[in-house]
Design a protein around this motif. Structure first.
Motif, PDB file in Angstrom:
ATOM      1  N   SER A   6       0.829  -1.212   0.000  1.00 40.19           N
ATOM      2  CA  SER A   6       0.000   0.000   0.000  1.00 40.19           C
ATOM      3  C   SER A   6       0.858   1.256   0.000  1.00 40.19           C
ATOM      4  CB  SER A   6      -0.940   0.009   1.212  1.00 40.19           C
ATOM      5  OG  SER A   6      -1.840  -1.061   1.145  1.00 40.19           O
ATOM      6  N   ARG A   7       1.933   1.242   0.778  1.00 41.76           N
ATOM      7  CA  ARG A   7       2.831   2.409   0.812  1.00 41.76           C
ATOM      8  C   ARG A   7       3.530   2.608  -0.542  1.00 41.76           C
ATOM      9  NH1 ARG A   7       4.918   4.853   4.865  1.00 41.76           N
ATOM     10  NH2 ARG A   7       7.072   4.420   4.371  1.00 41.76           N
ATOM     11  N   ILE A   8       3.933   1.515  -1.161  1.00 41.35           N
ATOM     12  CA  ILE A   8       4.566   1.619  -2.489  1.00 41.35           C
ATOM     13  C   ILE A   8       3.570   2.190  -3.492  1.00 41.35           C
ATOM     14  CG2 ILE A   8       5.470   0.269  -4.429  1.00 41.35           C
ATOM     15  CD1 ILE A   8       6.752  -1.599  -2.283  1.00 41.35           C
ATOM     16  N   LEU A   9       2.332   1.711  -3.467  1.00 41.52           N
ATOM     17  CA  LEU A   9       1.319   2.207  -4.396  1.00 41.52           C
ATOM     18  C   LEU A   9       0.953   3.660  -4.120  1.00 41.52           C
ATOM     19  CD1 LEU A   9      -0.972  -0.955  -4.573  1.00 41.52           C
ATOM     20  CD2 LEU A   9       0.571  -0.083  -6.358  1.00 41.52           C
ATOM     21  N   TYR A  10       1.007   4.075  -2.880  1.00 41.31           N
ATOM     22  CA  TYR A  10       0.697   5.463  -2.540  1.00 41.31           C
ATOM     23  C   TYR A  10       1.830   6.407  -2.932  1.00 41.31           C
ATOM     24  CZ  TYR A  10      -0.447   9.624   0.139  1.00 41.31           C
ATOM     25  OH  TYR A  10      -0.711  10.925   0.512  1.00 41.31           O
ATOM     26  N   PHE A  11       3.040   6.070  -2.536  1.00 44.36           N
ATOM     27  CA  PHE A  11       4.169   6.967  -2.770  1.00 44.36           C
ATOM     28  C   PHE A  11       4.751   6.850  -4.175  1.00 44.36           C
ATOM     29  CE2 PHE A  11       4.295   6.824   1.912  1.00 44.36           C
ATOM     30  CZ  PHE A  11       4.217   8.190   2.146  1.00 44.36           C
ATOM     31  N   ARG A  12       4.521   5.725  -4.842  1.00 45.83           N
ATOM     32  CA  ARG A  12       5.033   5.459  -6.192  1.00 45.83           C
ATOM     33  C   ARG A  12       6.535   5.709  -6.248  1.00 45.83           C
ATOM     34  NH1 ARG A  12       0.294   8.230  -9.685  1.00 45.83           N
ATOM     35  NH2 ARG A  12      -1.445   7.292  -8.548  1.00 45.83           N
ATOM     36  N   HIS A  13       6.978   6.556  -7.176  1.00 45.36           N
ATOM     37  CA  HIS A  13       8.429   6.770  -7.350  1.00 45.36           C
ATOM     38  C   HIS A  13       9.071   7.434  -6.136  1.00 45.36           C
ATOM     39  CE1 HIS A  13       6.801  10.656  -8.648  1.00 45.36           C
ATOM     40  NE2 HIS A  13       7.971  11.150  -8.305  1.00 45.36           N
ATOM     41  N   ARG A  14       8.282   8.166  -5.341  1.00 43.68           N
ATOM     42  CA  ARG A  14       8.842   8.816  -4.143  1.00 43.68           C
ATOM     43  C   ARG A  14       9.213   7.808  -3.064  1.00 43.68           C
ATOM     44  NH1 ARG A  14       4.464  11.893  -5.349  1.00 43.68           N
ATOM     45  NH2 ARG A  14       3.329  10.978  -3.608  1.00 43.68           N
ATOM     46  N   PHE A  15       8.721   6.569  -3.186  1.00 41.87           N
ATOM     47  CA  PHE A  15       9.044   5.541  -2.202  1.00 41.87           C
ATOM     48  C   PHE A  15      10.552   5.323  -2.132  1.00 41.87           C
ATOM     49  CE2 PHE A  15       9.493   1.178  -0.638  1.00 41.87           C
ATOM     50  CZ  PHE A  15       8.695   1.233   0.486  1.00 41.87           C
ATOM     51  N   LEU A  16      11.220   5.350  -3.283  1.00 37.59           N
ATOM     52  CA  LEU A  16      12.678   5.156  -3.326  1.00 37.59           C
ATOM     53  C   LEU A  16      13.446   6.373  -3.824  1.00 37.59           C
ATOM     54  CD1 LEU A  16      12.849   1.490  -4.638  1.00 37.59           C
ATOM     55  CD2 LEU A  16      13.170   2.303  -2.305  1.00 37.59           C
ATOM     56  N   CYS A  17      12.737   7.440  -4.191  1.00 32.39           N
ATOM     57  CA  CYS A  17      13.418   8.626  -4.732  1.00 32.39           C
ATOM     58  C   CYS A  17      13.000   9.909  -4.024  1.00 32.39           C
ATOM     59  CB  CYS A  17      13.119   8.755  -6.231  1.00 32.39           C
ATOM     60  SG  CYS A  17      13.710   7.383  -7.217  1.00 32.39           S
ATOM     61  N   GLY A  18      12.567   9.801  -2.779  1.00 29.62           N
ATOM     62  CA  GLY A  18      12.146  10.974  -2.025  1.00 29.62           C
ATOM     63  C   GLY A  18      13.265  11.461  -1.123  1.00 29.62           C
ATOM     64  N   PRO A  19      12.895  12.114  -0.033  1.00 31.53           N
ATOM     65  CA  PRO A  19      13.896  12.575   0.938  1.00 31.53           C
ATOM     66  C   PRO A  19      14.696  11.388   1.493  1.00 31.53           C
ATOM     67  CG  PRO A  19      11.736  13.525   1.410  1.00 31.53           C
ATOM     68  CD  PRO A  19      11.543  12.513   0.333  1.00 31.53           C
TER      69      PRO A  19
END
Length: 113
Positions: free
Chosen positions: A60-73
């Motif tokens: 669910s977190r991966i689907l919510y954050f999408r690319h930001r899951f691994l490319c965010g802060p």
């Protein structure tokens, strides 16, 4: 983030409280298992339910954050990577190792454990 996403609940307080209670419950079961090996059978199904919850939460977190899951802060990405590692370790320990130990039993090995 993505206010239209059906997965936005992962950032809501009520869901984060459920996740925190699951982690605390899991910690209690680990301590029980370390202190008394006979509790392993008693905690088998609760451990399976928690593993399914952890997988659900991670997906669910991966689907919510999408690319930001691994490319965010950086701090968020570090915690996300840790979550992936912990869930993968749990899947390996609870499910894959059971199948490796007795491959002919298949799914029965996981269910009976």
């Amino acid at each position: 983030w993505n206010e239209d996403s059906p997965y936005r609940f992962v950032e809501m307080g009520w869901f984060q409280c459920i996740a925190a209670f699951c982690i605390i419950g899991n910690l209690i079961m680990v301590i029980l298992e370390l202190n008394d090996a006979s509790t392993t059978k008693m905690t088998f199904w609760p451990n399976q339910v928690l593993m399914i919850f952890y997988i659900f939460e991670l997906v669910s977190r991966i689907l919510y954050f999408r690319h930001r899951f691994l490319c965010g802060p950086l701090t968020s990405v570090a915690w996300n990577i840790l979550d992936v590692c912990v869930v993968c370790a749990g899947i390996t320990d609870q499910w894959i190792m059971s199948l490796i130990a007795n491959p002919s039993a298949g799914l029965q090995t996981i269910i009976k454990a």
